[in-house]
Design an enzyme around this catalytic site. Structure first.
Site, short mmCIF file in Angstrom:
data_model
loop_
_atom_site.label_atom_id
_atom_site.label_comp_id
_atom_site.label_asym_id
_atom_site.label_seq_id
_atom_site.Cartn_x
_atom_site.Cartn_y
_atom_site.Cartn_z
N CYS A 122 0.82 -1.22 0.00
CA CYS A 122 0.00 0.00 0.00
C CYS A 122 0.85 1.27 0.00
O CYS A 122 0.35 2.35 -0.31
CB CYS A 122 -0.93 0.01 1.21
N HIS A 258 -3.30 6.99 3.09
CA HIS A 258 -3.69 5.73 2.47
C HIS A 258 -5.12 5.39 2.91
O HIS A 258 -5.45 5.52 4.09
CB HIS A 258 -2.72 4.62 2.89
N ASN A 289 -10.15 -0.37 -0.14
CA ASN A 289 -8.69 -0.22 -0.03
C ASN A 289 -8.04 -0.80 -1.29
O ASN A 289 -8.03 -2.01 -1.49
CB ASN A 289 -8.21 -0.96 1.22
C1 COA Z 1 -10.23 -5.08 9.77
C2 COA Z 1 -10.82 -4.12 10.79
C3 COA Z 1 -11.85 -3.21 10.14
C4 COA Z 1 -11.51 -4.93 11.88
O1 COA Z 1 -12.02 -4.05 12.86
P1 COA Z 1 -11.70 -4.28 14.39
O2 COA Z 1 -12.43 -3.24 15.11
O3 COA Z 1 -10.23 -4.36 14.57
O4 COA Z 1 -12.39 -5.70 14.63
P2 COA Z 1 -11.83 -6.98 15.39
O5 COA Z 1 -11.02 -7.81 14.45
O6 COA Z 1 -11.21 -6.57 16.69
O7 COA Z 1 -13.18 -7.75 15.68
C5 COA Z 1 -14.19 -7.18 16.52
C6 COA Z 1 -15.40 -8.07 16.53
O8 COA Z 1 -16.02 -8.06 15.22
C7 COA Z 1 -16.11 -9.39 14.72
N1 COA Z 1 -15.85 -9.36 13.27
C8 COA Z 1 -14.66 -9.46 12.65
N2 COA Z 1 -14.83 -9.35 11.32
C9 COA Z 1 -16.14 -9.14 11.13
C10 COA Z 1 -16.91 -8.93 9.97
N3 COA Z 1 -16.38 -8.89 8.74
N4 COA Z 1 -18.24 -8.72 10.14
C11 COA Z 1 -18.82 -8.74 11.36
N5 COA Z 1 -18.13 -8.95 12.49
C12 COA Z 1 -16.80 -9.14 12.37
C13 COA Z 1 -15.07 -10.18 15.44
O9 COA Z 1 -15.42 -11.54 15.50
C14 COA Z 1 -15.10 -9.54 16.83
O10 COA Z 1 -16.18 -10.03 17.55
P3 COA Z 1 -16.11 -10.23 19.15
O11 COA Z 1 -15.92 -8.82 19.69
O12 COA Z 1 -17.43 -10.82 19.47
O13 COA Z 1 -14.93 -11.11 19.39
C15 COA Z 1 -9.72 -3.26 11.41
O14 COA Z 1 -8.92 -4.04 12.27
C16 COA Z 1 -8.83 -2.59 10.41
O15 COA Z 1 -9.27 -1.84 9.57
N6 COA Z 1 -7.52 -2.82 10.52
C17 COA Z 1 -6.54 -2.15 9.73
C18 COA Z 1 -6.56 -2.70 8.38
C19 COA Z 1 -5.65 -1.95 7.52
O16 COA Z 1 -5.36 -0.82 7.72
N7 COA Z 1 -5.22 -2.66 6.53
C20 COA Z 1 -4.53 -2.11 5.48
C21 COA Z 1 -3.17 -1.91 5.66
S1 COA Z 1 -2.74 -1.84 4.02
#
Ligand code: COA
Length: 333
Positions: A122, A258, A289
């Site tokens: 990215c 980004h 993204n």
């Molecule tokens: C991916 C992302 C949106 C997930 O959000 P988050 O707030 O971190 O979510 P978590 O992984 O901690 O999961 C939180 C809860 O949602 C649930 N969950 C995870 N994915 C899910 C989905 N697609 N839909 C619904 N629920 C989901 C999990 O099971 C968890 O449930 P629990 O609280 O009952 O255990 C976030 O971590 C993110 O954007 N990270 C950065 C990614 C990034 O920048 N990537 C690019 C770099 S190039």
């Protein structure tokens, strides 16, 4: 003793034109939630994404790059024949070799420029802009075409809850060339290889081929640690970039981070104490993204919508797999 002629370039470099290509297939959250047991509400709340675009069969990495490049060339006013360097930032050109940059240069009818691909995920486009600026100022090229392009839909497992709603496709391009004043500031870039495993292709191809039923090694991501790293560490990198450029947040007109997650964008803007009037790129809502394409796509949308104007001062900052990052301040073309 023979003295070598030094390589001498222009005093300053700038982005002279930007172009983009957004694939035709619009995929709203509603179309993908069933496969990942999610909801439109959850996706919007956690990431800010409402829809993304996925390429059709015909919208290849090369095709999208050529379309974005033609637009960037036209807008820059630079004759295609003057391009003597092509840098393509991508992780989704599916050939290990040769570089897609050579095929793009050929299709564009360029005059046999130096052409190569870079892999910085990215952060690829910002790496490319830094390299192009150095090439123009160092004298190894006069006009460089920098392309950020991805077809991440090829690398995404549509059943993976952690990535299926995030990754998308598209291309952006910029023409970098000589300028009377500095149009591209110093780069702040780096990497943290200790976190190599946080975002990566699941397996090595050689291991995949040993399996009974070989399947595409999709991208996997540990979203939460990436989120925390990006939100905290990247705000510091943004500040370092402003310091090195000799400006403050008050001097910015435009902020183009980004497009990874709307919450990361907001967290960075808050910790940088960006003044209210600074326009912030929010292309992720419509585009998802797009990795190496995200910064040029987002900037291009801001130019098209009149949020970024020619001569505006913009901070670009990108981060991703590696983990790798790069940032610079540029003047909007
Ligand atoms: C991916 C992302 C949106 C997930 O959000 P988050 O707030 O971190 O979510 P978590 O992984 O901690 O999961 C939180 C809860 O949602 C649930 N969950 C995870 N994915 C899910 C989905 N697609 N839909 C619904 N629920 C989901 C999990 O099971 C968890 O449930 P629990 O609280 O009952 O255990 C976030 O971590 C993110 O954007 N990270 C950065 C990614 C990034 O920048 N990537 C690019 C770099 S190039």
């Amino acid at each position: 003793m023979a003295e070598l002629s030094p390589s001498l370039g222009a005093q300053h470099a700038a982005i002279l034109g930007i172009g983009s290509y957004r694939p035709s297939r619009v995929i709203p959250n509603a179309d993908i939630v069933e496969a990942i047991d999610s909801s439109d509400e959850w996706i919007q709340q956690r990431s800010g994404i409402k829809q993304r675009r996925w390429a059709t069969e015909d919208e290849t990495v090369q095709m999208m790059s050529v379309a974005a490049s033609r637009q960037a060339l036209e807008r820059s006013g630079v004759d295609a024949q003057q391009i003597d360097g092509v840098i393509v930032a991508t992780v989704s050109h599916m050939f290990q070799t040769p570089a897609v940059a050579t095929a793009i240069a050929y299709e564009l009818g360029l005059n046999r420029p130096a052409a190569f691909d870079i892999s910085a995920a990215c952060a690829g486009f910002c790496h490319g802009v830094a390299l192009a600026s150095d090439m123009v100022r160092g004298g190894s090229a006069k006009y460089v075409l920098v392309i950020g392009v991805e077809r991440l839909s090829d690398l995404t497992d549509v059943e993976d809850r952690g990535t299926a709603f995030i990754f998308a496709d598209g291309a952006g391009a910029a023409v970098v060339g000589p300028s009377d004043t500095a149009g591209i500031g110093p780069v702040v870039w780096g990497s943290d290889g200790e976190q190599f495993d946080l975002i990566k292709q699941k397996e090595d191809w050689r291991d995949v081929l040993k399996q009974e039923l070989p399947a595409m090694p999709h991208l996997v991501m540990q979203g939460n640690p990436v989120f925390r790293w990006a939100a905290f560490e990247m705000a510091k990198v943004a500040q370092q970039t402003l310091d090195l450029t000799g400006i403050s947040a008050d001097d910015l007109d435009v902020f183009v981070p980004h497009q990874a997650n709307m919450r990361i964008i907001d967290a960075m803007a808050r910790s940088m104490k960006l003044p209210e009037r600074v326009k912030i790129a929010r292309d992720i809502a419509e585009q998802g993204n797009t990795s190496a394409a995200s910064i040029p796509l987002a900037l291009d949308r801001m130019i098209e919508e009149g949020q970024a104007k020619s001569g505006d001062t913009a901070l670009l900052i990108a981060f991703g797999a590696g983990l790798a990052y790069a940032a610079q301040v540029v003047k909007v073309p």
